[in-house]
Write a protein that holds these residues in place. Structure first.
Motif, PDB file in Angstrom:
ATOM      1  N   TYR A   8      38.344   5.423  31.386  1.00 48.47           N
ATOM      2  CA  TYR A   8      39.666   4.852  31.660  1.00 48.47           C
ATOM      3  C   TYR A   8      40.363   5.621  32.782  1.00 48.47           C
ATOM      4  CZ  TYR A   8      44.406   3.276  31.226  1.00 48.47           C
ATOM      5  OH  TYR A   8      45.639   2.750  31.523  1.00 48.47           O
ATOM      6  N   GLY A  38      51.278   3.300  22.872  1.00 49.52           N
ATOM      7  CA  GLY A  38      49.972   3.082  23.510  1.00 49.52           C
ATOM      8  C   GLY A  38      49.822   4.055  24.665  1.00 49.52           C
ATOM      9  N   ASP A  61      49.247   6.178  19.792  1.00 48.20           N
ATOM     10  CA  ASP A  61      48.139   5.329  20.240  1.00 48.20           C
ATOM     11  C   ASP A  61      47.237   5.094  19.034  1.00 48.20           C
ATOM     12  OD1 ASP A  61      46.891   4.752  23.324  1.00 48.20           O
ATOM     13  OD2 ASP A  61      45.483   4.562  21.647  1.00 48.20           O
ATOM     14  N   SER A  62      46.640   3.913  18.961  1.00 44.28           N
ATOM     15  CA  SER A  62      45.773   3.601  17.815  1.00 44.28           C
ATOM     16  C   SER A  62      44.375   4.200  17.988  1.00 44.28           C
ATOM     17  CB  SER A  62      45.669   2.085  17.627  1.00 44.28           C
ATOM     18  OG  SER A  62      45.189   1.481  18.805  1.00 44.28           O
ATOM     19  N   ASP A  82      49.270   2.664  14.915  1.00 40.67           N
ATOM     20  CA  ASP A  82      49.190   1.302  15.454  1.00 40.67           C
ATOM     21  C   ASP A  82      50.603   0.848  15.813  1.00 40.67           C
ATOM     22  OD1 ASP A  82      48.930  -1.508  15.792  1.00 40.67           O
ATOM     23  OD2 ASP A  82      47.126  -1.467  14.560  1.00 40.67           O
ATOM     24  N   ALA A  83      50.768   0.348  17.038  1.00 42.82           N
ATOM     25  CA  ALA A  83      52.097  -0.121  17.455  1.00 42.82           C
ATOM     26  C   ALA A  83      52.614  -1.218  16.532  1.00 42.82           C
ATOM     27  CB  ALA A  83      52.033  -0.636  18.892  1.00 42.82           C
ATOM     28  N   ASN A  98      53.105   1.016  28.525  1.00 45.47           N
ATOM     29  CA  ASN A  98      52.442   0.621  29.769  1.00 45.47           C
ATOM     30  C   ASN A  98      51.025   0.141  29.490  1.00 45.47           C
ATOM     31  OD1 ASN A  98      52.468   0.491  32.711  1.00 45.47           O
ATOM     32  ND2 ASN A  98      50.906   2.092  32.627  1.00 45.47           N
TER      33      ASN A  98
END
Ligand SMILES: C[S@@+](CC[C@H](N)C(=O)[O-])C[C@H]1O[C@@H](n2cnc3c(N)ncnc32)[C@H](O)[C@@H]1O
Length: 266
Positions: A8, A38, A61-62, A82-83, A98
């Protein structure tokens, strides 16, 4: 789905620009709490801690892989969450996300809830890719839906409605009583190296395909390669035709949708 922070981060500069542009539109002097939903590998969350050193800065972040990578960033409390399960703390004066909400089904309803519970004078800022109709995605989906690949991939890829239009985002933020600045930008990335668009999506949009094909044999009898390698080779050939290399590199247009919303002070 497993994320690969190293893959990434190969385009960290290009992927970071929208975050910096979101941040520039947040006019908040001294937030109590700042949350990055995230947060990925945390390199961009670090900018929040630098801008607001006296705030509590959190990154959620998940992906355990992403949070493990982020742990080396100073000044931020990172955690796996998890959001979809997150709700706005009463002192969260800045919430930023983002390039994440396209991965969260039903994020529009979450945005409605977050906007409603944002504290007075709070900011909610997000960016999502708006390129689901671009060849990088349509070619991936049509190959995945083909007779050879569909039996292996099923519905691994979400469809083109993963994000809403800019107007739809404005129409869900404004009725919640927020001001909303919504815009879109098409970046024209100039990528180096062979098959750079494939290399780019390997870090993001192609991950569900790679996850579904992991450890599977090729769909054709007699082909000893892993299924993921065969898919990538076929997809790469189509990408090369859609994004031909030039003497200056490969031109990769990438549309993104931004929203920065502000709740009036009480
Ligand atoms: C494209 S990366 C963006 C990372 C970072 N915000 C950035 O701009 O570099 C998407 C991130 O969203 C995370 N993600 C996906 N679904 C999520 C969810 N439901 N809750 C929290 N994070 C999620 C992924 O783990 C990944 O780190």
């Amino acid at each position: 789905m497993r994320w690969d922070p190293a893959q990434y981060s190969r385009y960290a500069d290009e992927r970071g620009r929208p975050f910096i542009e979101l941040l520039a539109r947040i006019d908040c002097a001294a937030p109590r709490r700042v949350v990055d939903l995230g947060c990925g590998p945390g390199n961009l969350t670090a900018l929040l801690a630098q801008r607001w050193p006296s705030a509590v800065v959190e990154g959620l972040d998940s992906s355990p892989e992403m949070i493990s990578q982020a742990a080396c960033v100073d000044g931020v409390a990172f955690r796996v969450e998890d959001a979809a399960d997150w709700s706005v703390p009463v002192d969260a004066d800045v919430v930023i996300s983002n390039a994440t909400l396209q991965w969260v089904p039903g994020h529009q309803e979450l945005l409605r809830q977050w906007a409603a519970s944002l504290p007075a004078d709070g900011w909610l800022a997000f960016q999502v890719p708006g390129n689901f109709g671009a060849p990088s995605h349509t070619l991936m989906r049509s190959l995945a839906d083909s007779a050879r690949w569909a039996p292996l991939l099923g519905d691994a890829l979400r469809h083109h409605d993963a994000v809403s239009t800019p107007v739809d985002y404005a129409e869900l933020l404004l009725p919640a009583g927020l001001t909303a600045e919504v815009w879109e930008t098409t970046y024209l990335h100039v990528l180096a190296g062979p098959d750079p668009v494939l290399d780019w999506v390997r870090g993001t949009g192609l991950r569900p395909v790679l996850a579904a094909l992991a450890d599977r044999p090729a769909p054709d009898d007699g082909d000893a390669r892993p299924a993921a390698d065969v898919f990538e080779a076929e997809y790469a050939a189509e990408l090369r035709a859609a994004y031909p290399p030039t003497e200056h590199g490969t031109l990769f247009p990438f549309r993104r949708i931004f929203a920065v919303a502000h709740k009036p002070p009480s």
